[in-house]
Structures are given as C-alpha cells and as structure tokens.
Design a protein around this motif. Structure first.
Motif, PDB file in Angstrom:
ATOM      1  N   UNK B  89       0.944  -0.988   0.028  1.00 17.91           N
ATOM      2  CA  UNK B  89      -0.100  -0.524   0.316  1.00 17.91           C
ATOM      3  C   UNK B  89       0.610   1.516   0.194  1.00 17.91           C
ATOM      4  N   UNK B  90       1.746   1.170   0.267  1.00 19.80           N
ATOM      5  CA  UNK B  90       2.892   2.317   0.192  1.00 19.80           C
ATOM      6  C   UNK B  90       3.734   2.693  -1.441  1.00 19.80           C
ATOM      7  N   UNK B  91       2.955   2.018  -1.986  1.00 17.68           N
ATOM      8  CA  UNK B  91       3.529   3.035  -3.365  1.00 17.68           C
ATOM      9  C   UNK B  91       2.550   2.914  -4.589  1.00 17.68           C
ATOM     10  N   UNK B  92       2.954   3.994  -5.247  1.00 19.41           N
ATOM     11  CA  UNK B  92       2.351   4.239  -6.342  1.00 19.41           C
ATOM     12  C   UNK B  92       2.946   3.428  -7.574  1.00 19.41           C
ATOM     13  N   UNK B  93       1.482   2.808  -8.584  1.00 23.50           N
ATOM     14  CA  UNK B  93       1.854   1.700  -9.654  1.00 23.50           C
ATOM     15  C   UNK B  93       1.282   2.039 -10.661  1.00 23.50           C
ATOM     16  N   UNK B  94       1.623   1.873 -11.489  1.00 19.64           N
ATOM     17  CA  UNK B  94       0.977   1.719 -13.169  1.00 19.64           C
ATOM     18  C   UNK B  94       1.099   0.729 -13.651  1.00 19.64           C
ATOM     19  N   UNK B  95       0.885  -0.150 -14.771  1.00 16.13           N
ATOM     20  CA  UNK B  95       0.838  -0.938 -15.420  1.00 16.13           C
ATOM     21  C   UNK B  95       1.889  -0.470 -17.240  1.00 16.13           C
ATOM     22  N   UNK B  96       2.938  -1.442 -17.590  1.00 13.97           N
ATOM     23  CA  UNK B  96       3.052  -0.688 -19.126  1.00 13.97           C
ATOM     24  C   UNK B  96       3.373  -2.392 -19.393  1.00 13.97           C
ATOM     25  N   UNK B  97       3.006  -2.005 -20.745  1.00  9.98           N
ATOM     26  CA  UNK B  97       3.404  -2.819 -21.889  1.00  9.98           C
ATOM     27  C   UNK B  97       4.799  -2.582 -22.664  1.00  9.98           C
ATOM     28  N   UNK B  98       5.436  -3.659 -22.402  1.00  8.42           N
ATOM     29  CA  UNK B  98       6.500  -3.272 -23.158  1.00  8.42           C
ATOM     30  C   UNK B  98       6.631  -3.946 -24.945  1.00  8.42           C
ATOM     31  N   UNK B  99       6.710  -2.755 -25.378  1.00  7.06           N
ATOM     32  CA  UNK B  99       6.534  -3.570 -26.658  1.00  7.06           C
ATOM     33  C   UNK B  99       8.240  -4.171 -27.255  1.00  7.06           C
ATOM     34  N   UNK B 105       4.361  -5.135 -17.519  1.00  8.47           N
ATOM     35  CA  UNK B 105       4.921  -5.262 -15.738  1.00  8.47           C
ATOM     36  C   UNK B 105       4.607  -4.037 -15.240  1.00  8.47           C
ATOM     37  N   UNK B 106       5.152  -3.842 -13.947  1.00  6.51           N
ATOM     38  CA  UNK B 106       3.502  -2.510 -12.938  1.00  6.51           C
ATOM     39  C   UNK B 106       5.603  -1.754 -12.842  1.00  6.51           C
ATOM     40  N   UNK B 107       4.983  -0.855 -12.674  1.00 11.94           N
ATOM     41  CA  UNK B 107       6.050   0.060 -12.251  1.00 11.94           C
ATOM     42  C   UNK B 107       5.720   0.734 -10.704  1.00 11.94           C
ATOM     43  N   UNK B 108       6.519   0.969 -10.347  1.00 11.98           N
ATOM     44  CA  UNK B 108       5.990   1.640  -8.618  1.00 11.98           C
ATOM     45  C   UNK B 108       7.483   2.091  -8.264  1.00 11.98           C
ATOM     46  N   UNK B 109       6.808   2.809  -7.230  1.00 15.57           N
ATOM     47  CA  UNK B 109       7.409   4.271  -7.529  1.00 15.57           C
ATOM     48  C   UNK B 109       7.026   4.431  -5.044  1.00 15.57           C
ATOM     49  N   UNK B 127      11.578   7.405 -26.883  1.00 20.00           N
ATOM     50  CA  UNK B 127      10.075   7.941 -26.546  1.00 20.00           C
ATOM     51  C   UNK B 127      10.459   6.355 -27.733  1.00 20.00           C
ATOM     52  N   UNK B 128       9.264   6.043 -27.817  1.00 18.87           N
ATOM     53  CA  UNK B 128       8.808   5.413 -29.171  1.00 18.87           C
ATOM     54  C   UNK B 128       7.475   5.146 -28.826  1.00 18.87           C
ATOM     55  N   UNK B 129       6.471   3.969 -28.150  1.00 20.07           N
ATOM     56  CA  UNK B 129       5.178   4.568 -28.326  1.00 20.07           C
ATOM     57  C   UNK B 129       4.659   4.453 -26.716  1.00 20.07           C
ATOM     58  N   UNK B 130       5.990   5.325 -26.737  1.00 14.73           N
ATOM     59  CA  UNK B 130       5.219   6.244 -25.661  1.00 14.73           C
ATOM     60  C   UNK B 130       4.856   5.226 -23.468  1.00 14.73           C
ATOM     61  N   UNK B 131       4.693   4.066 -23.735  1.00 10.81           N
ATOM     62  CA  UNK B 131       3.827   3.637 -22.442  1.00 10.81           C
ATOM     63  C   UNK B 131       4.930   4.055 -21.169  1.00 10.81           C
ATOM     64  N   UNK B 132       6.141   3.792 -21.598  1.00 13.29           N
ATOM     65  CA  UNK B 132       6.817   3.882 -20.145  1.00 13.29           C
ATOM     66  C   UNK B 132       6.721   4.973 -19.443  1.00 13.29           C
ATOM     67  N   UNK B 133       6.623   6.455 -20.433  1.00 13.07           N
ATOM     68  CA  UNK B 133       6.055   7.786 -20.206  1.00 13.07           C
ATOM     69  C   UNK B 133       4.675   7.515 -19.663  1.00 13.07           C
ATOM     70  N   UNK B 134       4.051   7.275 -20.195  1.00 11.95           N
ATOM     71  CA  UNK B 134       2.050   7.081 -19.937  1.00 11.95           C
ATOM     72  C   UNK B 134       1.794   6.047 -18.470  1.00 11.95           C
ATOM     73  N   UNK B 135       3.458   5.937 -17.890  1.00 12.32           N
ATOM     74  CA  UNK B 135       3.226   5.035 -16.850  1.00 12.32           C
ATOM     75  C   UNK B 135       3.517   5.539 -15.668  1.00 12.32           C
TER      76      UNK B 135
END
Lengths: 191, 191
Positions: B89-99, B105-109, B127-135
């Motif tokens: 519960x102590x993280x923010x997370x987002x899901x990223x699709x790797x092209x 995978x999830x990225x967590x902070x 910066x390709x599809x932009x998925x990591x930056x979106x996350x």
C-alpha cells in the motif's frame, strides 16, 4: 566519508535480517549532490590508477557509476541481469546468487565493450556477501581486463564479502563500513 | 542536437522491426561526456520551469536522469519494475506494456518520495510508443504532482508515442527524432 555516514545515520532504516534501507538517497530516490561527492571521493582515492572504464550492474549501481565516471572522465559499462540461461555467444556472463532476494541470475556484458587493455574500476551501491562484485570480476577476467579496484558506497562488513575479496588480493574501497545493525535499529560503523 | 545525431549516425545500428540499437553509448556502454551534454541541453530548454525532481524508470533511464539532474541540482526518483501484481500500500504503481519485449510489468514508486508540491521532469532514454512515459505520468498524477515535461534522448516518431502525448497536452522534449529506419540500415531524422 563523514558526509555519507551522517546521511546513513539520519536517513537509513534498519530492518530484521541485516537489512539497511537507504532508498531515500541511494537506490530509489537519488541524492545527486551526495552522489557527486561520493564520485569525487572515489576519484581522490584512485585518480592515479589510469582507469579506463567503470563496470557496474543494473539497476542500483548505475547512478553511482555514472556520478563517479564523470570525475574520471571514462565510460560506464553496466552488466544486465538475465534470468534465462539462454545466452548468446557475443556476451561475457557470470552467475550471481542474490542474498537479498534468494534467487540466482546471470549478469551479461557485450564482448564489444570490454577488452584486455581496459583498467577497470568496479562500482556498486552495496558490498555485502560480495556476490555481484565477484561476478563482475569474473566478467573482467574473461575479457582479460585488469581490475584495479572494486568500490562500494556502503560495506556491510559483518557479511564478510569485503574481507573475502581482500584476501583474494582485490583492492576494495568502501566509503562507509557498517559493522552491525542492532535489533533496536542502531547502525554501528567500523571506524 | 547535432552532437547526438552525429553519434547515432556513427554508432547506431538498425535491426529489423524498427529496432535502433545504441548500446555503444546510451543504454549498455554509457558515454558520460555525451550524457553530460545531453543533461545540459535538457537544462537549457527547461531551466525556468522550477523543476523539483526528475522521475525515470530503471534501468536504462537512470544514467540520463542522473546526468540531467546534476544540471538542475534536484534529486532523481527511479521507478522499479515489478513483475508481480503483489504490491504494497505504500507505493504508487502503473502498468506498462513493453513493445520491445512483448510483456507487461508494473512500475512502482514509494509514496514517501513524491508529493503534490513536486514539479516533475520525466526522463527516459527512448520515446517510442510512449508506454513507459504514460506510466510515469500516471504515477505523478496519483501523487498529485505536476508533470512539467517529459524528455527523451531519442524519439522514434514513426511509432507515434510522442504525438499521442503531445495531443494530450504533455510538453515533450526529445533531442533526436527518428522518422524512419530503412531496410538497408539507414537512419532518417525528422529534421
């Protein structure tokens, strides 16, 4: 290195099982001013060693390696972690046992970027059991390169990896050496 | 950025499927002098934006983020990749699709290190599809922080991620924009 020890005492957190968490400044959030001072200190100790490359392993070694490489004005090469045993012929690899995660992985480096003329400084954030550094030394040896020294920001001397490497004749430079992490959360330095 | 484009033309390698390999200077072996110039260029473009933190994702974003953060004199926070969906519960997370890898995978902070008062510069190598930056934008939004801009060293404009982000009102700064990678191995820049 007093600046570093003060930071560890102020912001480091002790968890059961000999875990020292420093993700406030070293391996999650990164204090760039502190890392610049850390890089400068490695340079002060090793500037006469004609180092040609800094070798580290992803992910938490990269920041320290880059901020150190700037002072030496040399490139960084970071080994990639690879969980499969399916390796191509164009890499040097070594197996590393992770004490923290209880797993084994391969670290790999392209053969293109390391040669027998390299004089290498290995850099990592922690030196505990020494497994990652052993793996990086193995890779340097496979390339016929010279390992000048291995540097870590924090040594956990009670886990023995540093002394084992020193006994094997490797020059080890660590900037804060932790002798004990007590049950009530205290951090005891070697000196 | 001419220095960077020249380097890409000299050392970049084109592989089938729109792959541009720059592991000679950007994401395996790291040319520290070039990355310092890259950091300086991001600073030149964004120095008036009162940036308080640089946010990136392991592993290949860390070097660029650190060498940029030095110019801004702000900390770096790097999101960790997490293949399990078992998050605390102590993280923010987002899901990223790797092209590139065809995985998710999830990225967590850690919630401790990002707050609503932060003005964030997101940094990545590509910066390709932009998925990591979106996350990373999603994570900043969860914390209520302001995303000032997202910067990438190399944009592959033919993959559309940059334009999609621009259409969403995100300021995008990229230092070399690749319009096409031809079958015979040529690299064509946008301008």
């Amino acid at each position: 290195m007093k600046l570093l020890k003060d930071k560890i005492l102020r912001d480091g957190k002790v968890y059961p099982g000999g875990v020292l968490k420093v993700d406030n400044f070293l391996n999650h959030r990164i204090d760039i001013q502190l890392l610049d001072a850390i890089g400068e200190e490695f340079y002060r100790r090793l500037k006469d060693e004609k180092i040609t490359m800094i070798l580290t392993v992803e992910a938490s070694g990269i920041a320290v390696a880059c901020m150190t490489a700037r002072h030496f004005n040399v490139p960084v090469l970071f080994a990639k972690k690879n969980k499969t045993s399916n390796l191509s012929n164009d890499v040097y690899s070594a197996q590393v046992d992770s004490y923290t995660h209880g797993t084994t992985y391969n670290i790999v480096v392209s053969r293109d970027y390391i040669s027998s003329s390299d004089r290498i400084l290995i850099i990592d954030d922690f030196l505990a059991k020494g497994n990652a550094i052993h793996g990086l030394i193995s890779i340097a040896n496979q390339a016929g390169a010279t390992v000048v020294a291995a540097g870590a920001v924090i040594e956990k001397s009670f886990q023995g990896g540093g002394d084992s490497l020193r006994e094997n004749g490797i020059r080890i430079e660590t900037l804060a050496s932790v002798r004990a992490l007590t049950d009530d959360g205290n951090i005891v330095f070697d000196k």
